[in-house]
Design an enzyme around this catalytic site. Structure first.
Site, PDB file in Angstrom:
ATOM      1  N   PHE A   9       7.688   2.152  -1.779  1.00 17.85           N
ATOM      2  CA  PHE A   9       7.353   0.961  -2.580  1.00 17.85           C
ATOM      3  C   PHE A   9       7.411   1.238  -4.097  1.00 17.85           C
ATOM      4  CE2 PHE A   9       3.230  -1.130  -4.208  1.00 17.85           C
ATOM      5  CZ  PHE A   9       3.879  -2.230  -4.736  1.00 17.85           C
ATOM      6  N   ASP A  23      14.156  11.845  -0.621  1.00 20.04           N
ATOM      7  CA  ASP A  23      13.195  11.144   0.236  1.00 20.04           C
ATOM      8  C   ASP A  23      13.415  11.552   1.692  1.00 20.04           C
ATOM      9  OD1 ASP A  23      11.450   8.237  -0.261  1.00 20.04           O
ATOM     10  OD2 ASP A  23      11.866   8.900   1.805  1.00 20.04           O
ATOM     11  N   SER A  64       0.740   7.594   2.356  1.00 21.27           N
ATOM     12  CA  SER A  64      -0.032   6.809   1.396  1.00 21.27           C
ATOM     13  C   SER A  64      -1.042   5.825   2.006  1.00 21.27           C
ATOM     14  CB  SER A  64       0.942   6.039   0.492  1.00 21.27           C
ATOM     15  OG  SER A  64       1.597   5.044   1.251  1.00 21.27           O
ATOM     16  N   THR A 101      -3.788   8.765  -7.590  1.00 17.04           N
ATOM     17  CA  THR A 101      -4.475   7.512  -7.279  1.00 17.04           C
ATOM     18  C   THR A 101      -5.941   7.539  -7.722  1.00 17.04           C
ATOM     19  OG1 THR A 101      -5.348   6.270  -5.366  1.00 17.04           O
ATOM     20  CG2 THR A 101      -4.752   8.536  -4.962  1.00 17.04           C
ATOM     21  N   ASP A 102      -6.490   6.365  -7.978  1.00 13.09           N
ATOM     22  CA  ASP A 102      -7.920   6.271  -8.319  1.00 13.09           C
ATOM     23  C   ASP A 102      -8.804   6.648  -7.131  1.00 13.09           C
ATOM     24  OD1 ASP A 102      -7.492   4.025  -6.720  1.00 13.09           O
ATOM     25  OD2 ASP A 102      -8.331   2.574  -8.137  1.00 13.09           O
ATOM     26  N   GLU A 103      -8.214   6.699  -5.937  1.00 14.75           N
ATOM     27  CA  GLU A 103      -9.046   6.973  -4.751  1.00 14.75           C
ATOM     28  C   GLU A 103      -9.613   8.384  -4.755  1.00 14.75           C
ATOM     29  OE1 GLU A 103      -7.740   5.275  -1.064  1.00 14.75           O
ATOM     30  OE2 GLU A 103      -6.466   3.837  -2.100  1.00 14.75           O
ATOM     31  N   TYR A 137      -6.748  10.747   3.205  1.00 16.94           N
ATOM     32  CA  TYR A 137      -5.680  10.453   2.222  1.00 16.94           C
ATOM     33  C   TYR A 137      -6.139  10.852   0.818  1.00 16.94           C
ATOM     34  CZ  TYR A 137      -3.200   7.623  -1.262  1.00 16.94           C
ATOM     35  OH  TYR A 137      -2.539   7.208  -2.390  1.00 16.94           O
ATOM     36  N   LYS A 169      -4.739  13.821  -1.817  1.00 21.44           N
ATOM     37  CA  LYS A 169      -4.242  13.552  -3.179  1.00 21.44           C
ATOM     38  C   LYS A 169      -5.081  14.340  -4.206  1.00 21.44           C
ATOM     39  CE  LYS A 169      -1.415  11.006  -4.296  1.00 21.44           C
ATOM     40  NZ  LYS A 169       0.063  11.167  -4.435  1.00 21.44           N
ATOM     41  N   VAL A 229      -9.575  -9.233   8.089  1.00 21.01           N
ATOM     42  CA  VAL A 229     -10.343  -8.713   6.942  1.00 21.01           C
ATOM     43  C   VAL A 229     -11.397  -7.733   7.466  1.00 21.01           C
ATOM     44  CG1 VAL A 229     -11.970  -9.348   5.118  1.00 21.01           C
ATOM     45  CG2 VAL A 229      -9.937 -10.754   5.537  1.00 21.01           C
ATOM     46  N   TYR A 230     -11.396  -6.523   6.915  1.00 18.21           N
ATOM     47  CA  TYR A 230     -12.329  -5.492   7.377  1.00 18.21           C
ATOM     48  C   TYR A 230     -13.744  -5.796   6.878  1.00 18.21           C
ATOM     49  CZ  TYR A 230      -8.097  -2.495   7.978  1.00 18.21           C
ATOM     50  OH  TYR A 230      -6.892  -1.962   8.324  1.00 18.21           O
ATOM     51  N   ASN A 263     -11.785  -8.282  -1.553  1.00 20.26           N
ATOM     52  CA  ASN A 263     -10.671  -8.553  -0.629  1.00 20.26           C
ATOM     53  C   ASN A 263     -10.631 -10.031  -0.237  1.00 20.26           C
ATOM     54  OD1 ASN A 263      -9.998  -5.882  -0.748  1.00 20.26           O
ATOM     55  ND2 ASN A 263     -11.134  -5.309   1.096  1.00 20.26           N
TER      56      ASN A 263
HETATM   57  P1  NAD Z   1       4.991   4.535   0.211  1.00 26.50           P
HETATM   58  O1  NAD Z   1       4.256   4.965   1.447  1.00 26.50           O
HETATM   59  O2  NAD Z   1       5.507   3.140   0.112  1.00 26.50           O
HETATM   60  O3  NAD Z   1       6.253   5.507  -0.050  1.00 26.50           O
HETATM   61  C1  NAD Z   1       6.172   6.895   0.128  1.00 26.50           C
HETATM   62  C2  NAD Z   1       7.597   7.424   0.114  1.00 26.50           C
HETATM   63  O4  NAD Z   1       7.529   8.857   0.214  1.00 26.50           O
HETATM   64  C3  NAD Z   1       8.473   6.949   1.280  1.00 26.50           C
HETATM   65  O5  NAD Z   1       9.753   6.604   0.822  1.00 26.50           O
HETATM   66  C4  NAD Z   1       8.528   8.160   2.203  1.00 26.50           C
HETATM   67  O6  NAD Z   1       9.722   8.213   2.990  1.00 26.50           O
HETATM   68  C5  NAD Z   1       8.480   9.288   1.187  1.00 26.50           C
HETATM   69  N1  NAD Z   1       7.981  10.548   1.769  1.00 26.50           N
HETATM   70  C6  NAD Z   1       6.897  10.731   2.554  1.00 26.50           C
HETATM   71  N2  NAD Z   1       6.781  12.029   2.895  1.00 26.50           N
HETATM   72  C7  NAD Z   1       7.809  12.680   2.278  1.00 26.50           C
HETATM   73  C8  NAD Z   1       8.207  14.038   2.218  1.00 26.50           C
HETATM   74  N3  NAD Z   1       7.539  14.991   2.871  1.00 26.50           N
HETATM   75  N4  NAD Z   1       9.301  14.365   1.490  1.00 26.50           N
HETATM   76  C9  NAD Z   1      10.009  13.403   0.814  1.00 26.50           C
HETATM   77  N5  NAD Z   1       9.680  12.097   0.862  1.00 26.50           N
HETATM   78  C10 NAD Z   1       8.576  11.746   1.570  1.00 26.50           C
HETATM   79  O7  NAD Z   1       3.996   4.870  -0.982  1.00 26.50           O
HETATM   80  P2  NAD Z   1       3.796   4.126  -2.379  1.00 26.50           P
HETATM   81  O8  NAD Z   1       2.791   3.040  -2.206  1.00 26.50           O
HETATM   82  O9  NAD Z   1       5.122   3.826  -2.964  1.00 26.50           O
HETATM   83  O10 NAD Z   1       3.078   5.290  -3.212  1.00 26.50           O
HETATM   84  C11 NAD Z   1       3.855   6.210  -3.977  1.00 26.50           C
HETATM   85  C12 NAD Z   1       2.915   7.195  -4.645  1.00 26.50           C
HETATM   86  O11 NAD Z   1       2.004   6.499  -5.476  1.00 26.50           O
HETATM   87  C13 NAD Z   1       2.063   7.997  -3.670  1.00 26.50           C
HETATM   88  O12 NAD Z   1       1.977   9.322  -4.128  1.00 26.50           O
HETATM   89  C14 NAD Z   1       0.697   7.325  -3.715  1.00 26.50           C
HETATM   90  O13 NAD Z   1      -0.334   8.230  -3.443  1.00 26.50           O
HETATM   91  C15 NAD Z   1       0.673   6.847  -5.159  1.00 26.50           C
HETATM   92  N6  NAD Z   1      -0.155   5.649  -5.424  1.00 26.50           N
HETATM   93  C16 NAD Z   1       0.014   4.521  -4.695  1.00 26.50           C
HETATM   94  C17 NAD Z   1      -0.756   3.376  -4.998  1.00 26.50           C
HETATM   95  C18 NAD Z   1      -0.563   2.076  -4.253  1.00 26.50           C
HETATM   96  O14 NAD Z   1      -1.289   1.131  -4.504  1.00 26.50           O
HETATM   97  N7  NAD Z   1       0.409   1.959  -3.363  1.00 26.50           N
HETATM   98  C19 NAD Z   1      -1.678   3.425  -6.045  1.00 26.50           C
HETATM   99  C20 NAD Z   1      -1.820   4.622  -6.779  1.00 26.50           C
HETATM  100  C21 NAD Z   1      -1.047   5.716  -6.465  1.00 26.50           C
HETATM  101  P1  TYD Z   2      -5.122  -1.081   1.466  1.00 27.82           P
HETATM  102  O1  TYD Z   2      -4.020  -2.003   1.069  1.00 27.82           O
HETATM  103  O2  TYD Z   2      -5.002  -0.324   2.757  1.00 27.82           O
HETATM  104  O3  TYD Z   2      -5.354  -0.094   0.239  1.00 27.82           O
HETATM  105  P2  TYD Z   2      -6.546   0.982  -0.039  1.00 27.82           P
HETATM  106  O4  TYD Z   2      -7.306   1.195   1.202  1.00 27.82           O
HETATM  107  O5  TYD Z   2      -5.738   2.183  -0.409  1.00 27.82           O
HETATM  108  O6  TYD Z   2      -7.343   0.412  -1.155  1.00 27.82           O
HETATM  109  O7  TYD Z   2      -6.463  -1.900   1.533  1.00 27.82           O
HETATM  110  C1  TYD Z   2      -6.965  -2.624   0.412  1.00 27.82           C
HETATM  111  C2  TYD Z   2      -8.303  -3.212   0.812  1.00 27.82           C
HETATM  112  O8  TYD Z   2      -8.091  -4.182   1.841  1.00 27.82           O
HETATM  113  C3  TYD Z   2      -9.261  -2.177   1.408  1.00 27.82           C
HETATM  114  O9  TYD Z   2     -10.588  -2.501   0.991  1.00 27.82           O
HETATM  115  C4  TYD Z   2      -9.131  -2.362   2.901  1.00 27.82           C
HETATM  116  C5  TYD Z   2      -8.827  -3.852   3.035  1.00 27.82           C
HETATM  117  N1  TYD Z   2      -7.987  -4.242   4.187  1.00 27.82           N
HETATM  118  C6  TYD Z   2      -8.414  -5.261   5.046  1.00 27.82           C
HETATM  119  O10 TYD Z   2      -9.493  -5.842   4.881  1.00 27.82           O
HETATM  120  N2  TYD Z   2      -7.612  -5.599   6.103  1.00 27.82           N
HETATM  121  C7  TYD Z   2      -6.419  -4.972   6.338  1.00 27.82           C
HETATM  122  O11 TYD Z   2      -5.719  -5.319   7.335  1.00 27.82           O
HETATM  123  C8  TYD Z   2      -5.986  -3.943   5.432  1.00 27.82           C
HETATM  124  C9  TYD Z   2      -4.679  -3.228   5.650  1.00 27.82           C
HETATM  125  C10 TYD Z   2      -6.817  -3.620   4.356  1.00 27.82           C
END
Ligand code: NAD
Ligand code: TYD
Length: 348
Positions: A11, A33, A85, A125-127, A151, A155, A207-208, A250
């Site tokens: 993404f 990737d 992720s 990530t902020d997590e 997760y 990180k 919704v969780y 949420n």
């Molecule tokens: P995503 O799950 O959509 O994409 C992850 C990508 O990494 C995929 O294309 C997957 O094929 C690739 N991948 C997984 N394991 C691999 C490996 N061993 N070698 C090479 N490629 C590999 O994740 P995303 O939401 O795009 O997140 C990208 C980064 O940003 C992550 O590091 C995540 O921790 C961080 N991040 C995400 C969010 C969010 O809201 N999505 C917020 C903050 C930080």
């Molecule tokens: P998510 O998109 O999994 O991101 P993160 O857990 O990394 O913050 O979830 C965002 C929020 O939404 C989180 O509080 C969990 C909640 N959630 C639901 O309530 N229902 C769902 O089906 C999912 C996937 C998440």
């Protein structure tokens, strides 16, 4: 700038590659990737023909491949997006999180060090900071690391390892910690795309718990712009928090999606809570604003409807993703392109 992006078929990585190639004529991107369930070459099908872009299929934890790749190329920067992720998957099985997020980052750090890479951007990530009480101020870069899910722990471990490569070996590491992203090409297991695509399929919204957990939402392009700013101007060894200053429960997010699609609230279905569910995330992004002049440009209430429209207009994309068929579909297309020599193979 010649940059190795890892996890660029996911993404945020795919949005980042599209963004930097359009913003910088003289940037070259190699996208490494593994194409896990979350990696989808369709996310970059418009970029694939660009001569400044090369795709390499492989695992960041594969030391031989990474060594080959860095020996055959000079990269000005590595941006490590590759990760497992999804929190729910890490609760089910943490193994791939340890392998990719920790061991994979370790392999990349070692290779970057051995080959004198000038910038190593660890996309985090902020997590890693854990959860906030309702009255607590948002996380600054000085907040203690207190991860609550496998997760987040994986990180945090990668961040700490990256930090040591700066302090011990002088590798120019930059760490960013961003809040929850939304935008096009997000895998529909995450809250916003899951709810939008469920709505478009007439399915309920799971919704969780009580739905009152809070996340700080940021548009993916604001995250990409912040990563670009850190790559270009960040100080090695520093951490930069990135957030949209948009705290929502949420239930507020889900109601906004329902309103955008003119659907009834009766679609909301409360389901059992996620174990160890963090109550609140919020980011204090003052440091990156002051140091690098970045600020978010995309307001959630304006851009959520645009994102909903994107999913409406890309039904085939998410239907293939939800059915899992995108993996065979794009593997076939990829093979055909390889046979036509569309991908340059000289990078390894
Ligand atoms: P995503 O799950 O959509 O994409 C992850 C990508 O990494 C995929 O294309 C997957 O094929 C690739 N991948 C997984 N394991 C691999 C490996 N061993 N070698 C090479 N490629 C590999 O994740 P995303 O939401 O795009 O997140 C990208 C980064 O940003 C992550 O590091 C995540 O921790 C961080 N991040 C995400 C969010 C969010 O809201 N999505 C917020 C903050 C930080
Ligand atoms: P998510 O998109 O999994 O991101 P993160 O857990 O990394 O913050 O979830 C965002 C929020 O939404 C989180 O509080 C969990 C909640 N959630 C639901 O309530 N229902 C769902 O089906 C999912 C996937 C998440």
């Amino acid at each position: 700038m010649r940059i190795l992006v890892t996890g660029g078929a996911g993404f945020i990585g795919s949005n980042f590659i599209r963004y930097v190639l359009s913003a910088h004529e003289n940037w070259y991107v190699v996208n490494l990737d593994k194409l896990t369930y979350a990696g989808n070459l369709e996310n970059l099908s418009d970029i694939a023909p660009d001569p400044r872009y090369t795709f390499v299929h492989g695992d960041i934890a594969d030391k031989t491949l990474i060594t080959q790749l860095l020996s055959a190329n000079t990269f000005d920067a590595i941006a490590n997006f590759a990760a497992e992720s999804h929190v729910d998957r890490s609760i089910h099985d943490a193994t791939p999180f340890i392998e990719t997020n920790i061991q994979g980052t370790h392999v990349l750090l070692d290779a970057a060090r051995a080959h004198g890479v000038k910038r190593f951007l660890q996309v985090s990530t902020d997590e890693v900071y854990g959860t906030l009480g309702s009255d607590e101020p948002p996380f600054t870069e000085h907040a203690p690391l207190a991860p609550n899910s496998p997760y987040a722990a994986s990180k945090a471990a990668a961040d700490l390892l990256a930090r040591t490569y700066y302090h011990t070996f002088g590798l120019p590491v930059l760490i960013t910690r961003c809040s929850n992203n939304y935008g096009p090409y997000q895998f529909p297991e995450k809250l916003i795309p899951l709810m939008i695509t469920n709505a478009l399929e007439g399915r309920p919204f799971p919704v969780y718990g009580d739905g009152l957990n809070i996340r700080d939402w940021i548009h993916v392009l604001d995250h990409c712009r912040a990563l670009e700013a850190v790559l270009l101007g960040g100080v090695p060894g520093e951490v930069y928090n990135i957030g949209g200053s948009c705290e929502l429960t949420n239930l507020e997010v889900v109601r906004s999606i329902l309103q955008t699609l003119d659907l009834p609230e009766s679609l909301i279905t409360f389901v059992p809570d996620r174990p160890g569910h963090d109550r609140r995330y919020a980011i204090d992004a003052s440091k990156i604003k002051a140091a690098l002049g970045w600020k978010p440009q995309y307001r959630f209430q304006e851009w959520l409807p645009e994102v909903v429209r994107w999913y409406k207009e890309h039904r085939e994309w998410w239907q293939r993703v939800k059915a899992g068929s995108y993996r065979q579909y794009y593997a076939r297309q990829y093979e055909q392109r390889l046979n036509r020599n569309d991908f340059k193979r000289d990078v390894i």
